[in-house]
Scaffold this active site. Structure first.
Site, PDB file in Angstrom:
ATOM      1  CB  THR A  38      -0.886   0.043   1.257  1.00 18.30           C
ATOM      2  OG1 THR A  38      -0.048   0.086   2.418  1.00 18.30           O
ATOM      3  CG2 THR A  38      -1.803  -1.163   1.337  1.00 18.30           C
ATOM      4  CE  LYS A  70      -3.311   2.736   4.047  1.00 19.31           C
ATOM      5  NZ  LYS A  70      -2.132   3.614   3.932  1.00 19.31           N
ATOM      6  CB  THR A  71      -6.114  -2.578   4.098  1.00 18.64           C
ATOM      7  OG1 THR A  71      -6.284  -1.932   5.367  1.00 18.64           O
ATOM      8  CG2 THR A  71      -4.805  -2.124   3.470  1.00 18.64           C
ATOM      9  CG  ASP A 129      -2.677   1.818  11.448  1.00 20.49           C
ATOM     10  OD1 ASP A 129      -3.652   1.547  10.726  1.00 20.49           O
ATOM     11  OD2 ASP A 129      -1.499   1.614  11.109  1.00 20.49           O
ATOM     12  CB  ILE A 130      -8.563   2.371  11.322  1.00 18.02           C
ATOM     13  CG1 ILE A 130      -8.776   3.635  12.156  1.00 18.02           C
ATOM     14  CG2 ILE A 130      -9.834   1.511  11.301  1.00 18.02           C
ATOM     15  CD1 ILE A 130      -9.057   3.380  13.615  1.00 18.02           C
ATOM     16  CE  LYS A 141     -11.714 -15.842  14.442  1.00 19.81           C
ATOM     17  NZ  LYS A 141     -13.045 -15.211  14.414  1.00 19.81           N
ATOM     18  CG  HIS A 282      17.131  -4.964  51.125  1.00 25.80           C
ATOM     19  ND1 HIS A 282      17.232  -5.925  50.143  1.00 25.80           N
ATOM     20  CD2 HIS A 282      18.005  -5.331  52.085  1.00 25.80           C
ATOM     21  CE1 HIS A 282      18.115  -6.836  50.502  1.00 25.80           C
ATOM     22  NE2 HIS A 282      18.607  -6.500  51.679  1.00 25.80           N
ATOM     23  NE  ARG A 444       4.942   8.444  62.270  1.00 21.99           N
ATOM     24  CZ  ARG A 444       5.276   8.342  60.978  1.00 21.99           C
ATOM     25  NH1 ARG A 444       6.455   8.782  60.577  1.00 21.99           N
ATOM     26  NH2 ARG A 444       4.453   7.813  60.113  1.00 21.99           N
ATOM     27  CG  PHE A 479      -0.011  13.107  62.259  1.00 21.21           C
ATOM     28  CD1 PHE A 479      -0.175  12.133  63.235  1.00 21.21           C
ATOM     29  CD2 PHE A 479      -1.030  13.262  61.322  1.00 21.21           C
ATOM     30  CE1 PHE A 479      -1.302  11.339  63.295  1.00 21.21           C
ATOM     31  CE2 PHE A 479      -2.174  12.473  61.363  1.00 21.21           C
ATOM     32  CZ  PHE A 479      -2.304  11.507  62.349  1.00 21.21           C
TER      33      PHE A 479
END
Length: 530
Positions: A38, A70-71, A129-130, A141, A282, A444, A479
């Protein structure tokens, strides 16, 4: 399922990326394969002196609407989807003059590149693209009969397969190509949907997709019984995914994780403000410092916790020089990452064959937007990257005594580091360097005590009469819910505190700070890191 081997007689090539196109077309033509194509792809093949038939000759329909159509035609999709061993399909092909297409070679409009280049909305839409994804999915497939190639790097594998099987492809090869093809269209659609969600300001779209491209399979994951692989997402953020590796063994799963943590931390320090070094173990910092030179910054970071630094990851915010490299190689280090490296430093590291040296060409923007993903059972948690940032003007002095100039500079430094320490996070800083880090504790108070104890241990190693926490400042990522953690820091020698504030007992904590003679500022922002 079809027989294992399928001959390749007719191929359709339609590619945006023309890399390797003529070499592939020449090799296919030499094997007697008829070429369909194409637009620009057909022109390129024709200009190379190779026979090629335009798809419009097959469909008897011209390309139109600026190539949008086109395709998308039965003469193309029938040739891709027809089951060669199905009598009804064969009859339909004969009735309508549909010829089989045995190979599809397609790479898609450069949507991701258009977005990365800052294309506007309309330009990005035009680069969706489509026809390409439709053909790819059809060919994948029907992989029982059709080979589909979507990556330039698979061209050689295709030709090798044809050579090994007298111009035919095997079912296992076609299955592998089909899997790659579906992953490519999935990644493409993920890129489009992610971009569109941002473009229309949907912070939490109904459906969310992620994708990546394999960079390497890893020897194992966090532990030897776990398999693992590394998939960069295609973004250009400087870091471990985009870095150049100059020497050393292949990075491991833990190396990649820790190197990312180290480089994101050191990026908090603008190179224009002076050298900085972060040492990670780590995924937690065991030493961070600024200095007049990179070597001085490294030494100060190292002196915070020399024991933990062994086998650690070192990140630098400026070009790695020979003097710093000579200090680094004095102990075992897994990875060193920096924006750049001098030839002298490379020579120093060359004697340490297993040390991995990475350069990135720059630092990531710690203030830029982005998202982080975490998998949980049955789903994903998604959040914005923590790009929270404060300056001195954002701070609220809540005690009778305000911090002095050096205390304020150290408080701001400690706060930057606390952002990168696993919660509950406590960071002691003195004279531009960490002197104690407590990370990942359920209490903490325990983080505060552990950080102070590490400072005591290092004082003995360094031959000091008192721990470095004496005269330090301390940052808490969230806090203090009670005054006990703050008072523990004061007992360790801290003179000033930076924390988010917002506790129901803030008044009690402030009163305790005043009684202990501490200066304390609130940020109004917390930095939990789980």
């Amino acid at each position: 399922m079809s027989q294992n081997l399928q001959p390749l007689r007719r191929a359709l090539l339609s590619v945006s990326d023309k890399t390797g196109l003529i070499e592939l077309a020449t090799a296919l033509d030499a094997r007697g394969v008829e070429l369909l194509s194409t637009g620009g792809t057909a022109n390129a093949i024709r200009e190379a002196g190779l026979p090629v038939k335009d798809v419009s000759e097959v469909t008897n329909f011209p390309e139109m609407m600026d190539g949008r159509v086109k395709t998308l035609h039965p003469m193309v999709h029938g040739g891709l989807l027809a089951l060669r061993d199905n009598a009804d399909h064969k009859a339909a092909m004969e009735e309508h003059g549909i010829a089989a297409i045995d190979l599809l070679v397609v790479n898609l409009y450069p949507f991701e590149q258009t977005v990365a280049a800052g294309g506007d909305y309309d330009t990005c839409i035009e680069n969706i693209d489509i026809g390409g994804p439709a053909m790819i999915r059809a060919a994948a497939k029907n992989h029982g009969f059709v080979s589909v190639v979507v990556d330039v790097q698979d061209y050689d594998a295709l030709l090798a397969e044809l050579d090994a099987n007298d111009g035919q492809t095997g079912i296992a090869f076609r299955q592998t190509l089909a899997q790659t093809a579906y992953a490519r269209t999935a990644a493409y659609d993920a890129a489009v949907s992610t971009w569109m969600a941002g473009a229309i300001k949907q912070d939490a779209p109904r459906r969310k997709a992620i994708a990546g491209t394999l960079a390497q399979t890893l020897r194992y994951g966090e532990n030897p019984h776990q398999s693992a692989a590394f998939y960069p997402d295609g973004s250009t953020r400087p870091g471990v995914a985009t870095a150049q590796q100059h020497q050393g063994k292949e990075l491991s799963y833990n190396n990649i994780n820790d190197t990312d943590a180290a480089f994101e931390l050191v990026a908090e320090f603008d190179p224009a403000d002076g050298p900085a070094c972060a040492i990670i173990k780590h995924a937690n910092p065991c030493g961070v410092a600024r200095g007049a030179t990179l070597a001085e910054a490294y030494q100060s970071a190292f002196d915070c916790d020399r024991t933990s630094a062994f086998g650690g990851i070192i990140a630098l915010n400026q070009t790695l020089d020979g003097a710093t490299a000579k200090q680094i190689v004095e102990i075992f280090t897994e990875v060193v990452i920096a924006p750049d490296v001098t030839d002298e430093a490379k020579e120093v590291f060359a004697a340490k064959k297993n040390l991995r040296l990475l350069t990135t060409g720059g630092l990531p923007d710690v203030r830029s937007a982005g998202q982080m993903w975490k998998q949980v059972s049955g789903g994903y948690l998604i959040q914005d990257r923590d790009n929270g940032f404060i300056t001195q003007s954002d701070l609220k002095v809540v005690t009778k005594r305000a911090p002095g100039a050096q205390e304020m500079a150290d408080l701001l430094l400690a706060w930057k580091i606390a952002k990168h320490v696993k919660s509950n996070a406590i960071v002691y800083v003195k004279d531009g360097a960490t002197v104690g880090v407590g990370a990942g504790q359920m209490s903490r108070v325990d983080s505060t005590r552990i950080a102070a104890r590490k400072s005591q241990d290092m004082a003995e190693v360094l031959g000091l009469t008192e721990p470095l926490t004496k005269g330090s400042v301390v940052a808490s990522d969230a806090f203090f819910p009670f005054s006990d953690g703050l008072l523990t820091a004061a007992e360790a020698g801290a003179t000033a505190v930076i924390q988010p504030g917002g506790s129901m007992r803030d008044d009690e904590v402030i009163a305790a700070a005043d009684e202990a003679g501490l200066a304390m500022v609130f940020t109004g922002m917390r930095h939990f890191r789980h």
